[in-house]
Write an enzyme that holds these catalytic residues in place. Sequence first.
Site, mmCIF file in Angstrom:
data_model
loop_
_atom_site.group_PDB
_atom_site.id
_atom_site.type_symbol
_atom_site.label_atom_id
_atom_site.label_comp_id
_atom_site.label_asym_id
_atom_site.label_seq_id
_atom_site.Cartn_x
_atom_site.Cartn_y
_atom_site.Cartn_z
ATOM 1 N N GLY A 76 33.484 0.491 41.924
ATOM 2 C CA GLY A 76 33.553 -0.644 40.999
ATOM 3 C C GLY A 76 34.281 -1.829 41.605
ATOM 4 O O GLY A 76 33.877 -2.988 41.439
ATOM 5 N N GLY A 105 30.935 3.895 37.010
ATOM 6 C CA GLY A 105 31.141 4.828 38.112
ATOM 7 C C GLY A 105 32.600 4.857 38.497
ATOM 8 O O GLY A 105 33.486 4.592 37.676
ATOM 9 N N SER A 106 32.857 5.155 39.756
ATOM 10 C CA SER A 106 34.237 5.311 40.199
ATOM 11 C C SER A 106 34.921 3.953 40.338
ATOM 12 O O SER A 106 34.272 2.928 40.563
ATOM 13 C CB SER A 106 34.250 6.037 41.543
ATOM 14 O OG SER A 106 33.533 5.267 42.486
ATOM 15 N N THR A 107 36.232 3.972 40.213
ATOM 16 C CA THR A 107 36.999 2.733 40.351
ATOM 17 C C THR A 107 36.814 2.147 41.748
ATOM 18 O O THR A 107 36.674 0.932 41.911
ATOM 19 C CB THR A 107 38.485 3.015 40.043
ATOM 20 O OG1 THR A 107 38.574 3.410 38.665
ATOM 21 C CG2 THR A 107 39.360 1.800 40.270
ATOM 22 N N GLU A 108 36.749 3.009 42.749
ATOM 23 C CA GLU A 108 36.605 2.545 44.136
ATOM 24 C C GLU A 108 35.310 1.733 44.327
ATOM 25 O O GLU A 108 35.330 0.622 44.855
ATOM 26 C CB GLU A 108 36.592 3.782 45.033
ATOM 27 C CG GLU A 108 36.735 3.503 46.488
ATOM 28 C CD GLU A 108 36.529 4.791 47.290
ATOM 29 O OE1 GLU A 108 36.257 5.850 46.696
ATOM 30 O OE2 GLU A 108 36.613 4.690 48.528
ATOM 31 N N CYS A 116 34.440 10.497 31.792
ATOM 32 C CA CYS A 116 35.446 9.464 32.046
ATOM 33 C C CYS A 116 36.518 9.469 30.961
ATOM 34 O O CYS A 116 37.620 9.006 31.197
ATOM 35 C CB CYS A 116 34.778 8.101 32.143
ATOM 36 S SG CYS A 116 33.699 7.775 30.750
ATOM 37 N N ASN A 135 27.146 11.419 35.535
ATOM 38 C CA ASN A 135 27.756 12.312 34.536
ATOM 39 C C ASN A 135 27.137 12.199 33.148
ATOM 40 O O ASN A 135 27.071 13.198 32.434
ATOM 41 C CB ASN A 135 29.280 12.147 34.495
ATOM 42 C CG ASN A 135 29.714 10.790 34.042
ATOM 43 O OD1 ASN A 135 29.019 9.798 34.275
ATOM 44 N ND2 ASN A 135 30.858 10.712 33.404
ATOM 45 N N GLU A 152 32.702 -0.060 33.951
ATOM 46 C CA GLU A 152 33.233 1.104 33.217
ATOM 47 C C GLU A 152 33.604 2.124 34.286
ATOM 48 O O GLU A 152 32.723 2.691 34.938
ATOM 49 C CB GLU A 152 32.175 1.687 32.278
ATOM 50 C CG GLU A 152 31.724 0.753 31.177
ATOM 51 C CD GLU A 152 32.756 0.533 30.077
ATOM 52 O OE1 GLU A 152 33.875 1.071 30.173
ATOM 53 O OE2 GLU A 152 32.429 -0.205 29.135
ATOM 54 N N GLU A 212 31.403 -2.315 26.156
ATOM 55 C CA GLU A 212 30.028 -1.960 25.837
ATOM 56 C C GLU A 212 29.973 -1.535 24.373
ATOM 57 O O GLU A 212 30.986 -1.347 23.718
ATOM 58 C CB GLU A 212 29.554 -0.819 26.747
ATOM 59 C CG GLU A 212 29.574 -1.236 28.210
ATOM 60 C CD GLU A 212 28.827 -0.275 29.111
ATOM 61 O OE1 GLU A 212 29.361 0.814 29.364
ATOM 62 O OE2 GLU A 212 27.720 -0.629 29.567
HETATM 63 P P1 NAP Z 1 30.141 6.480 41.929
HETATM 64 O O1 NAP Z 1 30.135 7.259 43.180
HETATM 65 O O2 NAP Z 1 30.985 5.266 41.855
HETATM 66 O O3 NAP Z 1 28.612 6.134 41.638
HETATM 67 C C1 NAP Z 1 28.199 5.475 40.470
HETATM 68 C C2 NAP Z 1 26.879 4.765 40.725
HETATM 69 O O4 NAP Z 1 27.093 3.707 41.661
HETATM 70 C C3 NAP Z 1 25.806 5.668 41.342
HETATM 71 O O5 NAP Z 1 24.544 5.306 40.819
HETATM 72 C C4 NAP Z 1 25.911 5.290 42.821
HETATM 73 O O6 NAP Z 1 24.751 5.568 43.568
HETATM 74 C C5 NAP Z 1 26.170 3.808 42.720
HETATM 75 N N1 NAP Z 1 26.717 3.195 43.928
HETATM 76 C C6 NAP Z 1 27.307 3.810 44.994
HETATM 77 N N2 NAP Z 1 27.649 2.888 45.918
HETATM 78 C C7 NAP Z 1 27.289 1.674 45.429
HETATM 79 C C8 NAP Z 1 27.388 0.346 45.925
HETATM 80 N N3 NAP Z 1 27.936 0.071 47.110
HETATM 81 N N4 NAP Z 1 26.917 -0.650 45.156
HETATM 82 C C9 NAP Z 1 26.374 -0.425 43.946
HETATM 83 N N5 NAP Z 1 26.236 0.821 43.443
HETATM 84 C C10 NAP Z 1 26.691 1.865 44.171
HETATM 85 O O7 NAP Z 1 30.575 7.365 40.691
HETATM 86 P P2 NAP Z 1 30.052 8.805 40.290
HETATM 87 O O8 NAP Z 1 30.785 9.784 41.131
HETATM 88 O O9 NAP Z 1 28.577 8.836 40.230
HETATM 89 O O10 NAP Z 1 30.551 8.881 38.776
HETATM 90 C C11 NAP Z 1 31.791 9.352 38.423
HETATM 91 C C12 NAP Z 1 32.737 8.218 38.079
HETATM 92 O O11 NAP Z 1 32.196 7.435 37.022
HETATM 93 C C13 NAP Z 1 34.051 8.715 37.554
HETATM 94 O O12 NAP Z 1 35.102 8.004 38.150
HETATM 95 C C14 NAP Z 1 33.993 8.411 36.066
HETATM 96 O O13 NAP Z 1 35.233 8.283 35.450
HETATM 97 C C15 NAP Z 1 33.199 7.179 36.048
HETATM 98 N N6 NAP Z 1 32.606 6.958 34.720
HETATM 99 C C16 NAP Z 1 33.120 5.998 33.906
HETATM 100 C C17 NAP Z 1 32.597 5.797 32.645
HETATM 101 C C18 NAP Z 1 33.153 4.742 31.726
HETATM 102 O O14 NAP Z 1 32.478 4.410 30.776
HETATM 103 N N7 NAP Z 1 34.335 4.200 31.986
HETATM 104 C C19 NAP Z 1 31.544 6.573 32.201
HETATM 105 C C20 NAP Z 1 31.042 7.556 33.047
HETATM 106 C C21 NAP Z 1 31.583 7.727 34.316
HETATM 107 P P3 NAP Z 1 24.535 7.002 44.309
HETATM 108 O O15 NAP Z 1 23.753 7.755 43.364
HETATM 109 O O16 NAP Z 1 23.807 6.712 45.561
HETATM 110 O O17 NAP Z 1 25.878 7.563 44.576
#
Ligand code: NAP
Length: 454
Positions: A212, A207-210, A263, A131, A229, A433
């Site tokens: 994370g 990334g996602s809470t799941e 997020c 994102n 995050e 951060e």
């Molecule tokens: P995501 O599916 O959790 O993916 C995030 C990153 O993690 C991607 O690079 C993904 O790779 C990687 N990943 C997937 N499985 C993994 C594993 N088993 N081990 C290590 N890394 C792995 O999240 P998303 O859908 O890309 O992003 C949206 C989420 O991010 C939302 O929930 C949003 O709220 C959150 N977010 C939070 C913040 C904050 O600062 N709090 C900022 C931005 C976004 P792939 O590319 O292969 O999927």
Amino acid sequence: MTTFDVVNPATEQVVATIEQAGLAETDAAIARAATTYESWRAVAPADRARLLRAFAAGVDAHVEELARLEVANSGHTISNARWEAGNVRDVLTYYSAAPERLFGRQIPVAGGVDVTFKEPLGVVGVVVPWNFPMPIAGWGFAPALAAGNTVVLKPAELTPLTAIRLGELALEAGLPEGVLTVLPGKGSVVGERFVTHPAVRKVVFTGSTEVGQRVMRGCADQVKRVTLELGGKSANIVFADADLEWAAATAPYGVFDNAGQDCCARSRILVERSAYERFMTLLEPAVRGVRVEDPGLDSAEMGPLISRGQWEAVASYLPDEAPVAFRGQCPDGPGFWFPPTVLAPVSPEDRAVREEIFGPVVVVLPFDDEADAVRIANDTPYGLSGSIWTQNLGRALRVARGVETGNLSVNSHSSVRYATPFGGFKQSGLGRELGPDALDSFTEVKNVFISTEG
Ligand code: NAP
């Protein structure tokens, strides 16, 4: 090597085909980063600072190129993308001051001198979501490098282009090979390896809470340091005494920015019951006025969603019987376009109220008084961001102290400044951060006692 077709979400055209790192390439990059760490941590503080400033200058000279790349890869509006590239420059500049200011302490003790050092950790793995590909990469690598660590960085599979370019700009600025290595690839391969490889001493995951939670569980095996995050479901709390015109005019941008894929999106608007009707009357034209169009146009205020999959995930929150109060416009034709959508009245138990939608959908809920507003705002496992609109300073501070989130703004929707800490309460994350505190997340405190009695 496998390849991945990068798609422009506004046109559905392939814009690049990227070679993805597998396990072998990831292990080789981590090994090189571990070797390079020994020399990088030994670079004199002023020289490390100079290299980071050169990197910042390189980013500055390429802001427009990076921004155009992000428009094509992620569908961000060009004005947002310029801000994002500028943010990488600013974060690098901010942390370029750090190598010469990583102070330890001298602590009074008997029989000698006691000093502390802030030692780097080693190789840091940074995992970035799709994102905000540029800022989130920079928030990880800039303080990590400043503190003397080397970095391996995995962009999201969907959005690798700007990260790859930033890696090239780092080399062009004179950062040695192996200091910052960008590894496009799958999370389940590259990201997972950052978690399991013993030479990676810390994982910064956004990334996602799941996912994370999975990263945190994996890191526990090696007591590996981790910053998380994660998701959010932030509240925009509007009291009846607020400047309602201003609150309503800005509310769409507090949630629909980046097509709601933020997020910090204020995806629950809570309005004091006595002002509810008036607020909704003011909100409708503001929502209808959001310019959803070709993100390359200077006038664009919102682009498409990132992918067909994300479009389907967002659409699942809008079954036929969904209580749509009003919607904005969006283009027809190719592209993952979704109109800004307001849901009201809506049950507090509705999925759209409880889950992070990560798209341009907002729910509006009434509240009775200050205590009720804080209760509803906190009725979520998340705690990342939020806004409070009131002209009563005491109330603003009381509510700010009561809402369990990491980043709040009063009479504003801003969340991020590079000089101030950013991060979540509850299931929105762990650690902070940006700002002065981030360096603590990339260093260990070492205590050394020197006897003066020998
Ligand atoms: P995501 O599916 O959790 O993916 C995030 C990153 O993690 C991607 O690079 C993904 O790779 C990687 N990943 C997937 N499985 C993994 C594993 N088993 N081990 C290590 N890394 C792995 O999240 P998303 O859908 O890309 O992003 C949206 C989420 O991010 C939302 O929930 C949003 O709220 C959150 N977010 C939070 C913040 C904050 O600062 N709090 C900022 C931005 C976004 P792939 O590319 O292969 O999927």
